[in-house]
Motif scaffolding. Structure first.
Motif, PDB file in Angstrom:
ATOM      1  N   VAL A  95       0.958  -1.249  -0.114  1.00 56.74           N
ATOM      2  CA  VAL A  95      -0.048   0.066  -0.131  1.00 56.74           C
ATOM      3  C   VAL A  95       0.819   1.307   0.135  1.00 56.74           C
ATOM      4  N   MET A  96       2.033   1.126   0.726  1.00 54.61           N
ATOM      5  CA  MET A  96       2.965   2.468   0.808  1.00 54.61           C
ATOM      6  C   MET A  96       3.499   2.536  -0.460  1.00 54.61           C
ATOM      7  N   THR A  97       3.798   1.669  -1.559  1.00 53.86           N
ATOM      8  CA  THR A  97       4.326   1.884  -2.586  1.00 53.86           C
ATOM      9  C   THR A  97       3.497   2.156  -3.627  1.00 53.86           C
ATOM     10  N   SER A  98       1.937   2.209  -3.400  1.00 52.41           N
ATOM     11  CA  SER A  98       0.939   2.448  -4.413  1.00 52.41           C
ATOM     12  C   SER A  98       1.122   3.704  -5.039  1.00 52.41           C
ATOM     13  N   GLU A  99       1.041   3.645  -6.535  1.00 51.36           N
ATOM     14  CA  GLU A  99       1.079   4.517  -7.249  1.00 51.36           C
ATOM     15  C   GLU A  99      -0.095   4.971  -8.006  1.00 51.36           C
ATOM     16  N   GLY A 100      -1.219   4.446  -7.652  1.00 52.58           N
ATOM     17  CA  GLY A 100      -2.571   4.275  -8.221  1.00 52.58           C
ATOM     18  C   GLY A 100      -3.230   5.667  -8.053  1.00 52.58           C
ATOM     19  N   GLY A 101      -2.782   6.513  -6.998  1.00 56.74           N
ATOM     20  CA  GLY A 101      -3.508   7.559  -6.660  1.00 56.74           C
ATOM     21  C   GLY A 101      -4.322   7.539  -5.751  1.00 56.74           C
ATOM     22  N   LEU A 102      -4.754   6.208  -5.143  1.00 55.13           N
ATOM     23  CA  LEU A 102      -5.826   5.971  -4.179  1.00 55.13           C
ATOM     24  C   LEU A 102      -5.333   6.687  -2.921  1.00 55.13           C
ATOM     25  N   ILE A 103      -4.538   6.531  -2.555  1.00 54.96           N
ATOM     26  CA  ILE A 103      -3.625   6.997  -1.136  1.00 54.96           C
ATOM     27  C   ILE A 103      -3.186   8.473  -1.461  1.00 54.96           C
ATOM     28  N   ARG A 104      -3.839   9.455  -0.917  1.00 53.44           N
ATOM     29  CA  ARG A 104      -3.296  10.611  -1.260  1.00 53.44           C
ATOM     30  C   ARG A 104      -1.979  10.938  -0.045  1.00 53.44           C
ATOM     31  N   ARG A 105      -1.457  12.130  -0.663  1.00 53.45           N
ATOM     32  CA  ARG A 105      -0.092  12.271  -0.142  1.00 53.45           C
ATOM     33  C   ARG A 105      -0.342  12.480   1.651  1.00 53.45           C
ATOM     34  N   GLU A 106      -1.220  13.290   1.783  1.00 55.87           N
ATOM     35  CA  GLU A 106      -1.449  13.815   3.398  1.00 55.87           C
ATOM     36  C   GLU A 106      -2.059  12.705   4.119  1.00 55.87           C
ATOM     37  N   THR A 107      -2.331  11.579   3.472  1.00 51.04           N
ATOM     38  CA  THR A 107      -2.509  10.295   4.417  1.00 51.04           C
ATOM     39  C   THR A 107      -1.510   9.227   4.468  1.00 51.04           C
ATOM     40  N   HIS A 108      -0.431   9.551   3.567  1.00 52.03           N
ATOM     41  CA  HIS A 108       0.471   8.578   3.653  1.00 52.03           C
ATOM     42  C   HIS A 108       1.062   8.248   5.093  1.00 52.03           C
ATOM     43  N   VAL A 109       1.167   9.367   5.870  1.00 55.97           N
ATOM     44  CA  VAL A 109       1.944   9.124   7.153  1.00 55.97           C
ATOM     45  C   VAL A 109       1.021   8.263   8.107  1.00 55.97           C
ATOM     46  N   PHE A 110      -0.305   8.206   8.120  1.00 54.08           N
ATOM     47  CA  PHE A 110      -0.940   7.390   8.594  1.00 54.08           C
ATOM     48  C   PHE A 110      -0.985   5.851   8.134  1.00 54.08           C
ATOM     49  N   TRP A 111      -0.847   5.635   6.946  1.00 53.94           N
ATOM     50  CA  TRP A 111      -0.689   4.493   6.478  1.00 53.94           C
ATOM     51  C   TRP A 111       0.675   3.740   6.715  1.00 53.94           C
ATOM     52  N   ARG A 112       1.599   4.850   6.840  1.00 53.04           N
ATOM     53  CA  ARG A 112       3.027   4.054   7.398  1.00 53.04           C
ATOM     54  C   ARG A 112       3.001   3.921   8.834  1.00 53.04           C
ATOM     55  N   ASN A 113       2.067   4.526   9.585  1.00 53.64           N
ATOM     56  CA  ASN A 113       1.873   4.114  11.072  1.00 53.64           C
ATOM     57  C   ASN A 113       1.293   2.662  11.288  1.00 53.64           C
ATOM     58  N   LEU A 114       0.523   2.296  10.096  1.00 51.49           N
ATOM     59  CA  LEU A 114      -0.279   1.048   9.861  1.00 51.49           C
ATOM     60  C   LEU A 114       0.983  -0.174   9.739  1.00 51.49           C
ATOM     61  N   HIS A 115       1.844   0.322   9.015  1.00 45.77           N
ATOM     62  CA  HIS A 115       3.071  -0.682   8.695  1.00 45.77           C
ATOM     63  C   HIS A 115       3.839  -0.689   9.779  1.00 45.77           C
ATOM     64  N   ASP A 116       4.087   0.196  10.702  1.00 42.69           N
ATOM     65  CA  ASP A 116       4.730  -0.065  11.807  1.00 42.69           C
ATOM     66  C   ASP A 116       4.056  -0.844  12.864  1.00 42.69           C
ATOM     67  N   HIS A 117       2.672  -0.494  13.056  1.00 46.93           N
ATOM     68  CA  HIS A 117       1.936  -1.584  14.193  1.00 46.93           C
ATOM     69  C   HIS A 117       1.995  -3.021  13.358  1.00 46.93           C
ATOM     70  N   ALA A 118       2.125  -3.183  12.335  1.00 48.24           N
ATOM     71  CA  ALA A 118       1.916  -4.490  11.688  1.00 48.24           C
ATOM     72  C   ALA A 118       3.273  -5.265  12.224  1.00 48.24           C
ATOM     73  N   VAL A 119       4.435  -4.682  11.887  1.00 45.34           N
ATOM     74  CA  VAL A 119       5.798  -5.019  12.331  1.00 45.34           C
ATOM     75  C   VAL A 119       5.780  -5.331  13.842  1.00 45.34           C
ATOM     76  N   GLN A 120       4.926  -4.465  14.526  1.00 45.64           N
ATOM     77  CA  GLN A 120       4.978  -4.795  16.106  1.00 45.64           C
ATOM     78  C   GLN A 120       4.077  -5.959  16.649  1.00 45.64           C
ATOM     79  N   VAL A 121       3.231  -6.065  15.874  1.00 52.73           N
ATOM     80  CA  VAL A 121       2.440  -7.412  15.899  1.00 52.73           C
ATOM     81  C   VAL A 121       3.135  -8.449  15.720  1.00 52.73           C
TER      82      VAL A 121
END
Length: 361
Positions: free
Chosen positions: A245-271
């Protein structure tokens, strides 16, 4: 009180029904968990909210044309006819429809020209049955809409619905990508709860293994290992899903919400780290069990050895005077019987004192 054996409610669905069919044909694979599928529609923007429980396809079509974000939640993926109808309404690819109906699908992220499709697993702890329940979830993110497909009407999205209804937080002010983030964030938050609960059960079981290591414990240890394996299969792929999702280039994830999705990635690693910690704890628990069982056996053998060591000389004395030879001088002693008994008692006491002094008793 010993801990209850945790169970992971996850059955491997049969996929024989989908064998030899044309790719893209939606066939339900899994266990049917409710009688009839239902739709829950929420349409909102920063000022207005429209919610329909038991919505119709006409309601969905009407709200898609309106300004704002539309979230349609489908309870019951066994209804492939409903999946096909929604697929036509939202322009879903046939392969996406097939993946929605397949509850054995591995977590993944796929991008299509007009939407992104995510398959993931939802975990929940049932305190009544002492089970970690696993449910398959499909999430589809469009430009201004989100579709979620669940196996039944139980989910972990209550907090997201509450924020939408109250207007608190960012969800009413953001777009569909932030809504998708909020839903996945709720799923991953419950990963923490399920894995931590499992870890607590393992630690509690560890204490009982030390106190009472019997042969029944090894079966329970293997049960824990199977439960963790199922959890690991559900959680481990989420790291690569979030990375995709973080490397998506389809335009579905806006630039201003990237930081939130990056936080999800960190949480997944923690789990994942928590799951691996539980696996390491379980591996050491098995070693602890074997060591405790061995130590207990050694204690039993030491006790039996001490008892045998005490009775060996006593048995020897009793055997000598039980040979019944005619010319044994001690047989004619008036106090011979008492003297032999006193010798045997003194010898036993002397051996016990020696063992106690050496720390064997």
């Amino acid at each position: 009180m010993p801990p209850s054996r945790i169970r992971v409610q996850s059955r491997r669905p049969s996929s024989q029904a989908a064998t030899f069919l044309v790719p893209g044909t939606p066939v339900f694979v899994g266990e049917r968990k409710q009688d009839q599928a239902s739709l829950h529609l929420i349409h909102f923007d920063h000022e207005r909210l429209h919610e329909v429980e038991g919505a119709s396809l006409a309601d969905c079509q009407e709200r898609l044309r309106a300004h704002g974000v539309t979230w349609v939640n489908v309870n019951g993926v066994h209804d492939v006819g409903l999946i096909d109808t929604l697929g036509d309404l939202f322009g879903l690819h046939p392969m996406t429809r097939e993946d929605i109906a397949d509850t054995s699908q591995r977590p993944k992220w796929e991008e299509f020209p007009s939407y992104g499709f995510m398959a993931l697993k939802m975990l929940g702890v049932n305190e009544t049955t002492r089970e970690v329940e696993i449910e398959h979830v499909s999430l589809i993110l469009g430009s201004n809409w989100v579709l979620t497909f669940l196996e039944d009407d139980g989910d972990v999205f209550t907090s997201v619905r509450s924020r939408i209804r109250s207007g608190n937080g960012r969800v009413r002010k953001q777009g569909a990508d932030y809504l998708a983030f909020s839903l996945i964030d709720a799923v991953i938050d419950h990963y923490f709860l399920a894995v931590e609960w499992t870890g607590d059960e393992i630690e509690l079981f560890d204490d009982h293994v030390l106190n009472n290591p019997n042969h029944l414990r090894i079966e329970e240890i293997h049960h824990f290992k199977r439960a963790l394996l199922v959890l690991r299969r559900a959680v481990w792929p989420m790291r690569e899903v979030m990375g995709a999702v973080m490397t998506s280039e389809g335009g579905l994830i806006r630039r201003e919400t990237h930081v939130f999705w990056r936080n999800l990635h960190d949480h997944a690693v923690q789990v994942i780290d928590l799951v691996e910690t539980c696996r390491d704890t379980l591996a050491s628990l098995q070693d602890t069990y074997l060591s405790s069982l061995s130590n207990r056996m050694n204690e039993v053998m030491k006790t039996l050895t001490i008892i045998s060591t005490i009775f060996i000389p006593l048995t020897f004395i009793a055997g000598v005077y039980g040979m019944n030879f005619q010319h044994m001088p001690e047989l004619s002693w008036r106090l011979g019987y008492r003297a032999v008994l006193a010798l045997m008692v003194a010898l036993a006491v002397a051996l016990m004192l020696m063992f106690r002094r050496r720390g064997w008793l």
